[in-house]
Enzyme design. Structure first.
Site, PDB file in Angstrom:
ATOM      1  N   ARG A 123      34.651  17.446  47.090  1.00  0.00           N
ATOM      2  CA  ARG A 123      33.599  17.371  48.042  1.00  0.00           C
ATOM      3  C   ARG A 123      34.172  17.639  49.515  1.00  0.00           C
ATOM      4  NH1 ARG A 123      28.521  15.637  46.051  1.00  0.00           N
ATOM      5  NH2 ARG A 123      27.745  16.974  47.662  1.00  0.00           N
ATOM      6  N   ARG A 401      18.377   6.600  44.389  1.00  0.00           N
ATOM      7  CA  ARG A 401      19.139   7.198  45.490  1.00  0.00           C
ATOM      8  C   ARG A 401      18.272   8.576  45.959  1.00  0.00           C
ATOM      9  NH1 ARG A 401      24.858   9.292  45.452  1.00  0.00           N
ATOM     10  NH2 ARG A 401      23.788  10.151  47.604  1.00  0.00           N
TER      11      ARG A 401
HETATM   12  C1  EPZ Z   1      24.063  19.722  49.338  1.00  0.00           C
HETATM   13  O1  EPZ Z   1      25.490  19.002  49.295  1.00  0.00           O
HETATM   14  C2  EPZ Z   1      23.200  18.900  48.562  1.00  0.00           C
HETATM   15  N1  EPZ Z   1      23.074  17.474  49.133  1.00  0.00           N
HETATM   16  C3  EPZ Z   1      23.514  18.707  47.012  1.00  0.00           C
HETATM   17  O2  EPZ Z   1      22.566  17.730  46.463  1.00  0.00           O
HETATM   18  C4  EPZ Z   1      23.647  20.100  46.718  1.00  0.00           C
HETATM   19  O3  EPZ Z   1      24.160  19.935  45.066  1.00  0.00           O
HETATM   20  C5  EPZ Z   1      24.671  20.775  47.205  1.00  0.00           C
HETATM   21  O4  EPZ Z   1      23.987  20.975  48.487  1.00  0.00           O
HETATM   22  C6  EPZ Z   1      24.508  22.307  46.838  1.00  0.00           C
HETATM   23  O5  EPZ Z   1      23.512  23.029  46.810  1.00  0.00           O
HETATM   24  C7  EPZ Z   1      22.299  17.322  50.579  1.00  0.00           C
HETATM   25  O6  EPZ Z   1      21.747  18.287  50.929  1.00  0.00           O
HETATM   26  C8  EPZ Z   1      22.419  15.887  50.853  1.00  0.00           C
HETATM   27  P1  EPZ Z   1      27.749  22.040  49.717  1.00  0.00           P
HETATM   28  P2  EPZ Z   1      26.551  19.344  50.094  1.00  0.00           P
HETATM   29  O7  EPZ Z   1      28.534  22.058  50.834  1.00  0.00           O
HETATM   30  O8  EPZ Z   1      25.926  20.238  51.410  1.00  0.00           O
HETATM   31  C9  EPZ Z   1      32.124  23.702  48.667  1.00  0.00           C
HETATM   32  C10 EPZ Z   1      21.850  15.924  45.360  1.00  0.00           C
HETATM   33  O9  EPZ Z   1      22.017  15.475  44.198  1.00  0.00           O
HETATM   34  N2  EPZ Z   1      32.747  23.291  50.002  1.00  0.00           N
HETATM   35  O10 EPZ Z   1      26.393  23.095  49.746  1.00  0.00           O
HETATM   36  O11 EPZ Z   1      27.582  18.495  50.284  1.00  0.00           O
HETATM   37  C11 EPZ Z   1      31.912  22.500  47.991  1.00  0.00           C
HETATM   38  O12 EPZ Z   1      32.882  21.719  47.261  1.00  0.00           O
HETATM   39  C12 EPZ Z   1      22.885  16.567  46.125  1.00  0.00           C
HETATM   40  O13 EPZ Z   1      20.876  15.970  45.907  1.00  0.00           O
HETATM   41  C13 EPZ Z   1      33.656  23.425  50.593  1.00  0.00           C
HETATM   42  O14 EPZ Z   1      34.734  23.922  49.941  1.00  0.00           O
HETATM   43  O15 EPZ Z   1      27.135  20.722  49.219  1.00  0.00           O
HETATM   44  C14 EPZ Z   1      30.791  23.185  47.037  1.00  0.00           C
HETATM   45  O16 EPZ Z   1      31.782  23.774  45.807  1.00  0.00           O
HETATM   46  C15 EPZ Z   1      24.329  16.704  45.033  1.00  0.00           C
HETATM   47  N3  EPZ Z   1      33.996  23.050  51.825  1.00  0.00           N
HETATM   48  C16 EPZ Z   1      30.112  24.294  47.542  1.00  0.00           C
HETATM   49  O17 EPZ Z   1      31.081  24.363  48.644  1.00  0.00           O
HETATM   50  C17 EPZ Z   1      32.985  22.284  52.655  1.00  0.00           C
HETATM   51  O18 EPZ Z   1      33.174  22.175  53.854  1.00  0.00           O
HETATM   52  C18 EPZ Z   1      28.761  23.716  47.989  1.00  0.00           C
HETATM   53  O19 EPZ Z   1      28.880  22.568  48.674  1.00  0.00           O
HETATM   54  C19 EPZ Z   1      31.714  22.191  52.129  1.00  0.00           C
HETATM   55  C20 EPZ Z   1      31.413  22.506  50.775  1.00  0.00           C
END
Ligand code: EPZ
Length: 425
Positions: A123, A401
Site C-alpha cells: 500500500r 472496522r
Molecule cells: C481506497 O484505498 C479504499 N479505502 C480501499 O477500501 C479500496 O480498496 C481502494 O481505495 C481501491 O478502491 C478508503 O477509501 C479509505 P488506492 P486507497 O490508493 O486509497 C496503488 C476498504 O476495504 N497506489 O486507490 O489506499 C495501490 O497500491 C478499503 O474499505 C500506488 O501505487 O487505495 C493500489 O494498487 C480497502 N501509489 C492502487 O494504487 C499510491 O501512492 C489503488 O490504491 C497509492 C496507491
C-alpha cells in the site's frame, strides 16, 4: 476484548436491511474538517471502528469533536494544533494518511507515519507525496514518518495515474490541498469513485471551487480560505453490494433500503449475469435469484468498474455457483487471502497471480475460520451462512472496522449469527 461470530448456515435471508453511511466517504470527510476553520457538521456517519479511530486521531491533534445527534459529528479544528499522525493510529487505519492534504493546506506542515502494508497487498503512498510535492510541499521521510512543509502551495497540473490506476485517498489528499493552493490546479487521472465526488461536494459547500472536467480530470481554483459546511454522508455502496451477495448466496430475498444503485452499475450488471433478479424501488433495491446461479468472470478495477472491495464477497458467491468462475483483481493483485479460508469450508479455488479460478461446489460445510481483512471477513460470514453446519469466525474486529452492526443486521433478516467473546465457552 476479542470476539468471534458463530454462524449456523442453511437459512435463506429474507427481509429489509438499511444501508448505513459509507466508511470510505466518512473518513476523508472527517480529515477534511481540518481545513475548515468554521467547522464541519456531518450527518449519516456510520458507527464503525475506523470512524472511532479517525476521531481519536483528529482529537489527538486538537480538533474538537462532538456528537450532537445520533449519526452526527461536529468537528472543528482550532487555528493552532498538533499536526502529527502517530504510527500507533496510522498503522491501525491507513486512511489516516488523508490528514496530509488538509494539514499542509491550512497549517503548512504535517508529520504522518507511513501506513505500511496490510493483508490486501503493498500500500504505497508515493502518488500522494508526488502530488503534494508538485504543489510545492517539501517532503522528507525519516523514522518511518513523512514530514511535509510548505510556505504556500501553488496550483499546477498533476497526474495521479499509478501502476494500478488512480489512487482514491491520494486523490482526496491532493483535492483538499489544492483547494487552498494559489492559482489553478488540474488533476489528471483522478479517482472517479463516488466517495471522492462526495468529498468535492463537501469542499465546495465550504467555499472551495472544484469542478469535474470529465474523464478523470478535476479542476480546482484555489481560494484564500475555506469556511464551514454541513454534509450528509452517502450510503455505503460496498455494504449494499455485500448484502446483495448475501441474498443470492442464501437463496433469499433482501430489500436494501438506501442502496446507492447508481454507484454500483457494473457490479449489479454482473450479479444479473450470475442470476440475480433486481427490482429497483425509489430508494431501495430488492435482490433475489431468478433461477440457478451461473458462472462468470469478474474483473475488479477502478470505478466505475467492479469494486475490488467486493471481490472477496463475489468469491464466496462463485464458490457456490455451478461451473467455473474467475476473478481478476487489477487493483490489488494479491488480495486473495480469503481464498485459503474459503477452501477450509470446502471451496474449490486456485489462485494464480492476480486471478482466482473457482469451481462451484454443491455445498460448503462449516469450519473455524480466521478473518484476514475487512472485506474478506464479510465474505467469510456470507460463506458461513451458505454452508451446512456451524462456522466460527475469529478476529472479527476486522469486520467492525467497516460494517455497522453487521451481525445484528443479519439476525434481523433471519441470519443465525451470534457474537461471542473469545473467552466464552
Ligand atoms: C481506497 O484505498 C479504499 N479505502 C480501499 O477500501 C479500496 O480498496 C481502494 O481505495 C481501491 O478502491 C478508503 O477509501 C479509505 P488506492 P486507497 O490508493 O486509497 C496503488 C476498504 O476495504 N497506489 O486507490 O489506499 C495501490 O497500491 C478499503 O474499505 C500506488 O501505487 O487505495 C493500489 O494498487 C480497502 N501509489 C492502487 O494504487 C499510491 O501512492 C489503488 O490504491 C497509492 C496507491
Amino acid at each position: 476484548m476479542s470476539e468471534r461470530l458463530e454462524i449456523h448456515g442453511g437459512q435463506p435471508l429474507d427481509g429489509t436491511v438499511t444501508i448505513s453511511g459509507s466508511k470510505n466517504a466518512t473518513l476523508p470527510a472527517m480529515a477534511a474538517a481540518l481545513a475548515l476553520p468554521g467547522g464541519l457538521l456531518l450527518s449519516g456517519v456510520p458507527d464503525l471502528l475506523d470512524v472511532h479511530t479517525m476521531r481519536q486521531l483528529l482529537t489527538s491533534m486538537g480538533t474538537t469533536i462532538t456528537a450532537p445527534h445520533n449519526g452526527q459529528l461536529f468537528l472543528q479544528a482550532p487555528d493552532t494544533l498538533n499536526p502529527n499522525a502517530p504510527w500507533e493510529l496510522v498503522s491501525r487505519m491507513r486512511a489516516s494518511v488523508c490528514v496530509l492534504g488538509p494539514l499542509l493546506s491550512r497549517f503548512r506542515h504535517a508529520r504522518v507515519a507511513l501506513p505500511g502494508g496490510c493483508n490486501i497487498g503493498h500500500r504505497p503512498i508515493d502518488l500522494h507525496l508526488r502530488g503534494l510535492a508538485a504543489l510545492g510541499a517539501d517532503i522528507s521521510i525519516s523514522e518511518g514518518c513523512v514530514s511535509a512543509r510548505c510556505s504556500q502551495l501553488i496550483g499546477t497540473t498533476i497526474d495521479l495515474a499509478g501502476p494500478a490506476g488512480p489512487t482514491v485517498t491520494g486523490t482526496c489528499n491532493i483535492l483538499i490541498a489544492a483547494t487552498l493552493a494559489k492559482g489553478h490546479t488540474v488533476i489528471r487521472n483522478a479517482a472517479r469513485e463516488p466517495e471522492v465526488q462526495d468529498l468535492a461536494t463537501l469542499l465546495n459547500a465550504a467555499g472551495a471551487r472544484i469542478s469535474y472536467a470529465g474523464h478523470g480530470t478535476i479542476e480546482i481554483h484555489g481560494v484564500d480560505s475555506l469556511g464551514s459546511a454541513t454534509h450528509t454522508v452517502s450510503p455505503d455502496r460496498i455494504e449494499a453490494g455485500t448484502f446483495a451477495v448475501a441474498a443470492l448466496l442464501t437463496n433469499g430475498r433482501l430489500t436494501l433500503q438506501h442502496a446507492p444503485t447508481h454507484a454500483l452499475t457494473d457490479f449489479l450488471e454482473l450479479l444479473q449475469q450470475v442470476g440475480a433478479r433486481l427490482t429497483l424501488l425509489p430508494n431501495a433495491l430488492i435482490v433475489q435469484r431468478d433461477g440457478p446461479l451461473r458462472p462468470a468472470h469478474a474483473i475488479a478495477q477502478p470505478y466505475p468498474g467492479i469494486p475490488t472491495d467486493l471481490q472477496a464477497q463475489l468469491m464466496a458467491l462463485f464458490a457456490c455457483t455451478p461451473g467455473e468462475s474467475r476473478i481478476t483483481d487489477l487493483v490489488f493483485p494479491e488480495r486473495f487471502r480469503h481464498a485459503a479460508e474459503l477452501i477450509r469450508l470446502g471451496a474449490d479455488i486456485h489462485v494464480v497471480g492476480n486471478q482466482a479460478r473457482i469451481r462451484g461446489v454443491s455445498r460448503l460445510s462449516g469450519a473455524p475460520l480466521t478473518a484476514t481483512d475487512l472485506r474478506a471477513s464479510a465474505a467469510l460470514v456470507l460463506a458461513g451462512l451458505a454452508a451446512s453446519g456451524t462456522t466460527i469466525l475469529h478476529r472479527i474486529h476486522h469486520l467492525d472496522r467497516g460494517y455497522q452492526h453487521f451481525d445484528e443486521k443479519l439476525r434481523a433478516v433471519g441470519g443465525q449469527v451470534r457474537r461471542l467473546s473469545e473467552s466464552s465457552g
